[in-house]
Design an enzyme around this catalytic site. Structure first.
Site, PDB file in Angstrom:
ATOM      1  N   LYS A  33       0.778  -1.333  -0.107  1.00 17.14           N
ATOM      2  CA  LYS A  33      -0.003  -0.049  -0.154  1.00 17.14           C
ATOM      3  C   LYS A  33       0.896   1.173   0.148  1.00 17.14           C
ATOM      4  CE  LYS A  33      -0.257  -0.084   4.925  1.00 17.14           C
ATOM      5  NZ  LYS A  33      -1.092  -0.609   6.263  1.00 17.14           N
ATOM      6  N   ARG A 117     -10.680   0.245  15.156  1.00 13.89           N
ATOM      7  CA  ARG A 117     -10.618   1.198  14.099  1.00 13.89           C
ATOM      8  C   ARG A 117     -11.665   0.622  12.837  1.00 13.89           C
ATOM      9  NH1 ARG A 117      -4.738   1.709  11.052  1.00 13.89           N
ATOM     10  NH2 ARG A 117      -5.556  -0.452  10.485  1.00 13.89           N
ATOM     11  N   TYR A 240      14.934  30.351   4.970  1.00 16.35           N
ATOM     12  CA  TYR A 240      13.675  30.996   5.638  1.00 16.35           C
ATOM     13  C   TYR A 240      14.056  31.061   7.277  1.00 16.35           C
ATOM     14  CZ  TYR A 240      11.080  30.562   1.350  1.00 16.35           C
ATOM     15  OH  TYR A 240      10.571  30.721   0.050  1.00 16.35           O
ATOM     16  N   MET A 285      10.323  24.226   0.512  1.00 12.95           N
ATOM     17  CA  MET A 285       9.575  23.395  -0.263  1.00 12.95           C
ATOM     18  C   MET A 285      10.383  22.445  -1.470  1.00 12.95           C
ATOM     19  SD  MET A 285       6.299  24.232  -2.668  1.00 12.95           S
ATOM     20  CE  MET A 285       5.531  25.294  -1.404  1.00 12.95           C
TER      21      MET A 285
HETATM   22  C1  LIG Z   1      -0.239  -1.791   6.792  1.00 12.14           C
HETATM   23  C2  LIG Z   1      -0.978  -2.939   7.262  1.00 12.14           C
HETATM   24  C3  LIG Z   1      -0.027  -4.042   7.475  1.00 12.14           C
HETATM   25  C4  LIG Z   1       1.452  -4.101   7.532  1.00 12.14           C
HETATM   26  O1  LIG Z   1       2.048  -3.623   8.624  1.00 12.14           O
HETATM   27  P1  LIG Z   1       3.731  -3.476   8.919  1.00 12.14           P
HETATM   28  O2  LIG Z   1       3.502  -2.940  10.413  1.00 12.14           O
HETATM   29  O3  LIG Z   1       4.265  -2.654   7.955  1.00 12.14           O
HETATM   30  O4  LIG Z   1       4.127  -4.801   8.916  1.00 12.14           O
HETATM   31  C5  LIG Z   1      -0.522  -5.116   7.767  1.00 12.14           C
HETATM   32  N1  LIG Z   1      -1.915  -5.380   8.011  1.00 12.14           N
HETATM   33  C6  LIG Z   1      -2.760  -3.990   7.725  1.00 12.14           C
HETATM   34  C7  LIG Z   1      -4.104  -4.375   7.938  1.00 12.14           C
HETATM   35  C8  LIG Z   1      -2.148  -2.775   7.393  1.00 12.14           C
HETATM   36  O5  LIG Z   1      -2.929  -1.786   7.413  1.00 12.14           O
END
Ligand SMILES: *Cc1c(COP(=O)(O)O)cnc(C)c1O
Length: 330
Positions: A33, A117, A240, A285
């Protein structure tokens, strides 16, 4: 332009450690992801496939489609299916979304075991399974996610116990998975059908010292190119807000990596590169200044060090890196 290199042998080294723990490559689902934690989605998918990984986890349909050719199984964590797919599985994060999914979709049911969550509640579990059936969806797995796999506050054990009960009472024939990287490596033995592993594969896992430590190697390095150089005198300010005041006559150069590219601004004035080159002033930036006249500098090769400096986590350092930075496999 700033550039990123991806070290293939470090990646494969990390995957070897993960494979030794899961006992088989088929049980590894690589989490890709957020542009593969900033490493580059297509690049990492291709390398993972070359290693022999057949499963991936992503967030959206777009990500799943981008890497479909490389995997046999893809789990989408949070998107609505367009239609049934042979490869792509969709997460049910809430009992309400069951009705929105097209008939025939392969689904995995996420259960809330105390993170609060995503996921259906334990009370809703049986109703959810029934609703999935009558809605014509194909349930393949039940899974959960830990809030405290990298903490020692007791929540990990609570969630684990809750998930164990779910496994014992679930209908036969389903698969189960609960571990992210930290959960996998804090356990002595792994006994589930699949692990959703992200940060360990990218070489930046950090777990409490009471657990066995592994030699993961970060795979991403970031280099920035010099735009210009100048000689400054003692007392001159840089950048800056004029927050850097030179203590001596020195050379300062400006490099093409700023917060717009993903260099967290919290590193302003305090960051030092792995070669010991000091930042001068605030990160802007598109630029950051360093006390150096090198044509190109290594900004970092271990996101954990940048995270420590910016008081954040390596996940944020990595996913902040913009997609348009060139990625090269070495
Ligand atoms: C991002 C995520 C993972 C991976 O977690 P890591 O700590 O990077 O191994 C696993 N399961 C879910 C549902 C996630 O959102």
């Amino acid at each position: 332009m700033a550039r990123i290199t991806l070290n293939k042998s470090n990646f494969f080294h990390n995957l070897d450690i993960i494979k030794a723990k899961t006992q088989s490559v088929e049980r590894i689902a690589l989490v890709l992801k957020d542009n593969a934690y900033g490493h580059g989605l297509r690049e990492m998918a291709k390398l993972a496939s070359e290693y022999g990984i057949t499963r991936a986890v992503v967030r959206s349909n777009t990500e799943a489609e981008t890497i479909e050719e490389f995997f046999e199984y893809i789990l989408v964590l949070a998107d609505i299916p367009k239609g049934p797919s042979k490869k792509i599985r969709y997460t049910i994060n809430d009992i309400e979304c069951i009705k929105e999914f097209p008939k025939g979709t392969l689904v995995e049911l996420k259960v809330n075991t105390a993170m609060n969550r995503n996921g259906v509640s334990i009370k809703e579990l049986n109703d959810s399974i029934e609703l999935i059936k009558v809605s014509g969806l194909v349930l393949e797995a039940i899974f959960t996610h830990h809030s405290c796999a990298d903490e020692l506050n007791g929540n990990y054990e609570l969630q684990k116990a809750n998930f164990l009960k779910i496994k014992q009472n679930a209908p036969k024939g389903l698969h189960f998975h609960s571990c992210n990287s930290a959960a996998l490596f804090r356990e002595e033995a792994f006994n589930e059908d699949m692990v959703r592993v992200g940060i360990a594969a990218y070489g930046c896992l950090e777990i409490a010292s009471k657990f066995k430590q592994y030699t993961f190697k970060p795979i991403l390095s970031l280099y920035a190119k010099k735009i210009s150089s100048r000689q400054i005198s003692k007392g001159d300010c840089v950048g800056y807000g004029a927050t850097f005041v030179s203590q001596s006559d020195s050379v300062v150069s400006n490099y093409d990596f700023g917060y717009g590219d993903g260099f967290l601004r919290a590193n302003s004035n305090i960051y030092k590169t792995p070669e010991g080159i000091e930042i001068a002033g605030r990160i802007s930036m598109d630029n950051s200044s360093f006390l150096s006249d090198k044509k190109e500098i290594l900004i970092f090769n271990d996101a954990r060090e940048v995270a420590l400096c910016a008081k954040t986590i390596s996940y944020e350092v990595l996913t902040s890196l913009k997609e348009n930075i060139k990625r090269e496999i070495i």
